[in-house]
Every structure is written in C-alpha cells, then in structure tokens.
Design a protein around this motif. Sequence first.
Motif, mmCIF file in Angstrom:
data_model
loop_
_atom_site.group_PDB
_atom_site.id
_atom_site.type_symbol
_atom_site.label_atom_id
_atom_site.label_comp_id
_atom_site.label_asym_id
_atom_site.label_seq_id
_atom_site.Cartn_x
_atom_site.Cartn_y
_atom_site.Cartn_z
ATOM 1 N N TYR A 241 -11.672 -3.999 9.360
ATOM 2 C CA TYR A 241 -12.652 -3.584 8.359
ATOM 3 C C TYR A 241 -12.051 -3.394 6.972
ATOM 4 C CZ TYR A 241 -15.174 -2.842 12.653
ATOM 5 O OH TYR A 241 -15.736 -3.020 13.879
ATOM 6 N N GLY A 242 -11.220 -4.329 6.540
ATOM 7 C CA GLY A 242 -10.735 -4.313 5.171
ATOM 8 C C GLY A 242 -9.485 -3.504 4.915
ATOM 9 N N GLY A 243 -8.884 -2.868 5.906
ATOM 10 C CA GLY A 243 -7.666 -2.096 5.696
ATOM 11 C C GLY A 243 -6.657 -2.382 6.773
ATOM 12 N N TYR A 244 -5.449 -1.891 6.593
ATOM 13 C CA TYR A 244 -4.391 -2.071 7.575
ATOM 14 C C TYR A 244 -4.032 -0.733 8.188
ATOM 15 C CZ TYR A 244 -3.559 -6.808 6.015
ATOM 16 O OH TYR A 244 -3.695 -8.138 5.732
ATOM 17 N N THR A 245 -3.666 -0.755 9.451
ATOM 18 C CA THR A 245 -3.169 0.407 10.168
ATOM 19 C C THR A 245 -1.714 0.129 10.513
ATOM 20 O OG1 THR A 245 -5.320 0.798 11.167
ATOM 21 C CG2 THR A 245 -3.429 1.842 12.219
ATOM 22 N N TYR A 246 -0.822 1.047 10.133
ATOM 23 C CA TYR A 246 0.589 0.932 10.471
ATOM 24 C C TYR A 246 0.925 2.025 11.480
ATOM 25 C CZ TYR A 246 1.067 -2.031 6.367
ATOM 26 O OH TYR A 246 0.938 -3.033 5.448
ATOM 27 N N ASN A 247 1.684 1.664 12.522
ATOM 28 C CA ASN A 247 2.068 2.611 13.562
ATOM 29 C C ASN A 247 3.570 2.848 13.472
ATOM 30 O OD1 ASN A 247 3.159 2.867 16.587
ATOM 31 N ND2 ASN A 247 1.225 3.942 16.319
ATOM 32 N N THR B 276 9.470 15.177 17.295
ATOM 33 C CA THR B 276 9.360 13.720 17.295
ATOM 34 C C THR B 276 7.890 13.406 17.458
ATOM 35 O OG1 THR B 276 9.644 13.580 19.692
ATOM 36 C CG2 THR B 276 11.640 13.388 18.351
ATOM 37 N N GLY B 277 7.518 12.149 17.225
ATOM 38 C CA GLY B 277 6.113 11.803 17.400
ATOM 39 C C GLY B 277 5.798 10.371 17.076
ATOM 40 N N ASN B 278 4.502 10.085 17.108
ATOM 41 C CA ASN B 278 3.979 8.763 16.807
ATOM 42 C C ASN B 278 2.757 8.941 15.927
ATOM 43 O OD1 ASN B 278 2.095 6.291 17.606
ATOM 44 N ND2 ASN B 278 4.248 5.724 17.812
ATOM 45 N N VAL B 279 2.683 8.129 14.853
ATOM 46 C CA VAL B 279 1.602 8.283 13.884
ATOM 47 C C VAL B 279 1.002 6.931 13.521
ATOM 48 C CG1 VAL B 279 2.647 10.376 12.948
ATOM 49 C CG2 VAL B 279 3.135 8.186 11.856
ATOM 50 N N ASN B 280 -0.245 6.957 13.082
ATOM 51 C CA ASN B 280 -0.936 5.781 12.549
ATOM 52 C C ASN B 280 -1.271 6.068 11.100
ATOM 53 O OD1 ASN B 280 -1.153 4.110 14.915
ATOM 54 N ND2 ASN B 280 -2.542 5.663 15.697
ATOM 55 N N MET B 281 -0.831 5.196 10.204
ATOM 56 C CA MET B 281 -1.062 5.375 8.772
ATOM 57 C C MET B 281 -2.082 4.355 8.286
ATOM 58 S SD MET B 281 0.793 7.986 8.146
ATOM 59 C CE MET B 281 0.649 8.058 6.364
ATOM 60 N N TYR B 282 -3.007 4.830 7.463
ATOM 61 C CA TYR B 282 -4.061 4.021 6.867
ATOM 62 C C TYR B 282 -3.897 4.134 5.360
ATOM 63 C CZ TYR B 282 -5.741 5.229 11.498
ATOM 64 O OH TYR B 282 -5.836 5.447 12.852
ATOM 65 N N GLY B 283 -3.107 3.267 4.753
ATOM 66 C CA GLY B 283 -2.811 3.425 3.336
ATOM 67 C C GLY B 283 -1.868 4.596 3.147
ATOM 68 N N ARG B 284 -2.237 5.546 2.284
ATOM 69 C CA ARG B 284 -1.369 6.694 1.997
ATOM 70 C C ARG B 284 -1.491 7.804 3.035
ATOM 71 N NH1 ARG B 284 -0.771 10.235 -3.548
ATOM 72 N NH2 ARG B 284 0.841 11.530 -2.686
ATOM 73 N N TYR B 285 -2.560 7.830 3.808
ATOM 74 C CA TYR B 285 -2.830 8.939 4.732
ATOM 75 C C TYR B 285 -2.863 8.461 6.177
ATOM 76 C CZ TYR B 285 -4.104 11.020 0.312
ATOM 77 O OH TYR B 285 -4.069 11.459 -0.976
ATOM 78 N N GLY B 286 -2.737 9.409 7.119
ATOM 79 C CA GLY B 286 -2.770 9.035 8.518
ATOM 80 C C GLY B 286 -2.953 10.225 9.436
ATOM 81 N N GLN C 258 0.586 12.427 5.125
ATOM 82 C CA GLN C 258 0.534 11.643 3.902
ATOM 83 C C GLN C 258 1.952 11.245 3.526
ATOM 84 O OE1 GLN C 258 -1.311 14.102 0.868
ATOM 85 N NE2 GLN C 258 0.531 13.948 -0.364
ATOM 86 N N TRP C 259 2.079 10.062 2.900
ATOM 87 C CA TRP C 259 3.371 9.593 2.423
ATOM 88 C C TRP C 259 3.806 10.461 1.254
ATOM 89 C CZ3 TRP C 259 6.164 6.378 5.160
ATOM 90 C CH2 TRP C 259 5.546 5.442 5.989
ATOM 91 N N VAL C 260 5.090 10.881 1.251
ATOM 92 C CA VAL C 260 5.660 11.612 0.119
ATOM 93 C C VAL C 260 6.913 10.918 -0.410
ATOM 94 C CG1 VAL C 260 4.685 13.846 0.743
ATOM 95 C CG2 VAL C 260 6.925 13.182 1.657
ATOM 96 N N GLY C 261 7.333 9.844 0.227
ATOM 97 C CA GLY C 261 8.487 9.050 -0.174
ATOM 98 C C GLY C 261 8.438 7.726 0.553
ATOM 99 N N GLU C 262 9.406 6.865 0.289
ATOM 100 C CA GLU C 262 9.394 5.524 0.880
ATOM 101 C C GLU C 262 9.396 5.548 2.402
ATOM 102 O OE1 GLU C 262 12.099 1.516 0.799
ATOM 103 O OE2 GLU C 262 12.045 2.763 -0.989
ATOM 104 N N THR C 263 10.167 6.438 3.000
ATOM 105 C CA THR C 263 10.197 6.568 4.468
ATOM 106 C C THR C 263 9.910 8.001 4.901
ATOM 107 O OG1 THR C 263 12.580 6.983 4.479
ATOM 108 C CG2 THR C 263 11.865 4.688 4.725
ATOM 109 N N GLU C 264 9.337 8.807 4.013
ATOM 110 C CA GLU C 264 9.107 10.219 4.284
ATOM 111 C C GLU C 264 7.624 10.550 4.324
ATOM 112 O OE1 GLU C 264 11.201 12.043 1.094
ATOM 113 O OE2 GLU C 264 13.158 11.593 1.937
#
Length: 109
Positions: free
Chosen positions: A40-46, A60-70, A87-93
Amino acid sequence: MTPQGVNTLAVSHPAPSIKKSKMASSIDTMSHSKPRTRKYGGYTYNYDVKGKDLSGNSVTGNVNMYGRYGVGTLLDKNKNKVDVRLQWVGETELEANDCDGNSWKLKVE
C-alpha cells in the motif's frame, strides 16, 4: 497519467519504473542490505535489535519499521516480552517506548 489503482515506484538509481497494484506486495533487495516488503505505497523493514533501558538492563528484540516509526517486541534477561513503539534517532539507532513510559536505546544488529 497513472491509471487509478496503480502505484509507481521511483528509485534513486538507474532502473526501469515499476508499476504495482495496490493489492500486491513485493520484495525489493536492489539497494538495501535488508529485505523490505512493499504494501500500500510504503515499505516495511524488519530488524533484530539489542540495547539497554535507562537503568542499564540489556534487552533484545525484533521490530518492524515503517519509515521513521515502527513497532516491535523486546525481551529482557528474564525473557519477559514488552511491546514497544519505536522511532529512528540515528543511522542504526532506535528509541523504544512502552505504554508504561519505559524507554530503551537500541541498535540494529
């Protein structure tokens, strides 16, 4: 003009344009190290993540990101599950928060 119900995917590197139905999803690994699913027009990153809470306790954990939030699930040292918003606060953070107001600083593995 794009026909109704068809999305056009624009990519930043030279590639032919791709048209997808709104009901379809696809896997795109052309320019990213992690697979991403388009719906539906966006990407999901796991991502698998690890980090600490404000008291220094590891998670530890597993997350799904949708743009800046997840959203995702974290496990503490006792294997207790905690559902979080991120939410993203850095390149890998990432910064994660639960509904009780607890916070975690996480890194993508």
